[in-house]
Design a protein around this motif. Structure first.
Motif: not given
Ligand code: NAG
Ligand code: NAG
Ligand code: NAG
Ligand code: NAG
Ligand code: NAG
Length: 294
Positions: A40-44, A59-63
């Motif tokens: 789950v990718n919630c970056t930015g 398993r992988q959570l990106i905040l």
């Molecule tokens: C998560 O999303 C960001 C931008 O939305 C991206 O740059 C990054 O590579 C992504 N990370 C993963 C592990 O998918």
């Protein structure tokens, strides 16, 4: 001519199945985030709250790069399969003790670029599988309690660079049998004799210190700005291993005085002896002379 029914219906089933999977996924994925294969990718996404409706098998959570100021322990700990958690670039500052209690499979935890203030044994004590822990760039982090990582025996990479740490007890890192890399740079280290112990341990253990030129002492004044593993260590070695305090000076003074006094007394005794000897021999000579002449 009849169209072969087998492959076509198989195709249809596949499409249906994919559709169902997609639906389940979208139901279970927070709308701000992207969800893909247990990641789950919630970056930015400007999140100020922990996302709700996370898939429970994540398993992988990106905040990373949000505005989270706290992590709700209950919701976080539902994710019992979590292995990788990236919370870098938020404003987490509140006490994190007892936040990570049942995500015990966690291997990677990134809390860098936050606002942490202290780390205690209760912060990470349940994370027995942790291998990578990034605590760097927390400008308010002033204290890492002794033995904070006592239960994180698998820890391999620990980074506390660019915080406000004055001191870290040697035992806090020495008792980590798997530690390979320790980031210490950019902290205002207080280089007293206990710090010297840390330097010695680093050299003995062969742990890698990234960016060693930026690991410098801030105080005391006589080592200010000195690089910890070279110049500071030399200075401290002089002070800590061959060191004289007031008692030692008093003792040395006394010893000096005794030697001086003993010398004086000895010289006097020798002088007296020499005098007596000379007197005696001259008396003898006079006696002999008298004897010869008579
Ligand atoms: C998560 O999303 C960001 C931008 O939305 C991206 O740059 C990054 O590579 C992504 N990370 C993963 C592990 O998918
Ligand atoms: C970081 O923490 C300090 C002290 O707890 C507080 O004064 C400051 O406002 C916090 N900064 C942010 C960006 O939350
Ligand atoms: C240390 O970690 C183990 C799991 O690895 C856990 O069962 C135990 O309760 C932890 N000890 C303390 C004192 O928290
Ligand atoms: C060095 O400083 C730390 C932190 O102030 C202190 O806990 C420690 O006892 C000091 N060590 C010595 C040898 O003075
Ligand atoms: C040391 O820190 C300074 C700024 O704090 C930075 O510009 C420099 O690149 C760092 N040195 C290394 C070798 O990373």
């Amino acid at each position: 001519p009849s169209i072969p029914a087998g492959p076509a219906s198989k195709c249809l089933w596949m499409v249906l199945l994919l559709g169902i999977i997609r639906t389940i996924e979208s139901v279970n994925c927070p709308k701000e985030c992207t969800c893909q294969y247990l990641v789950v990718n919630c970056t930015g996404k400007q999140l100020s709250e922990f996302p709700s409706e996370l898939p429970l098998d994540t398993r992988q959570l990106i905040l990373a790069h949000n505005k989270l100021s706290y992590l709700p322990a209950v919701e976080l700990n539902f994710l019992s399969d979590l292995i990788y958690l990236d919370c870098s670039g938020n404003t987490l500052g509140e006490d994190l003790d007892f936040t990570f209690v049942s995500i015990i499979k966690l291997v990677y935890l990134d809390l860098s670029f936050n606002n942490l203030t202290q780390v205690t044994f209760d912060t990470f004590s349940q994370l027995g599988s942790l291998v990578v822990l990034k605590l760097s760039d927390n400008p308010s982090l002033m204290e890492i309690e002794k033995d904070s990582f006592a239960n994180n025996t698998w820890l391999r990479h620990l980074d506390v660079s660019r915080c406000s740490l004055l001191f870290i007890d040697t035992s806090t890192v020495r008792d980590l049998p798997n530690l390979r890399s320790l980031g210490l740079s950019g902290n205002p280290w207080f280089c007293n004799c206990s710090f010297m112990e840390l330097c010695d341990w680093i050299k003995e253990s062969g742990v890698t210190i990234p960016d060693p030129d930026n690991v410098t002492c801030y105080s005391p004044a006589f080592v200010h700005g000195f690089r910890m593993l070279e110049e500071a260590q030399e200075q401290l070695q002089l002070k800590c291993y061959i060191h004289f305090d007031d008692h030692d000076y008093l003792f040395l003074g006394l010893v000096g005085f005794c030697i001086f006094s003993a010398g004086t007394v000895l010289a006097w005794i020798l002088g007296v002896c020499a005098h007596v000897y000379l007197e005696m021999s001259s008396t003898k000579e006079t006696g002999l002379r008298l004897f010869n002449t008579s």
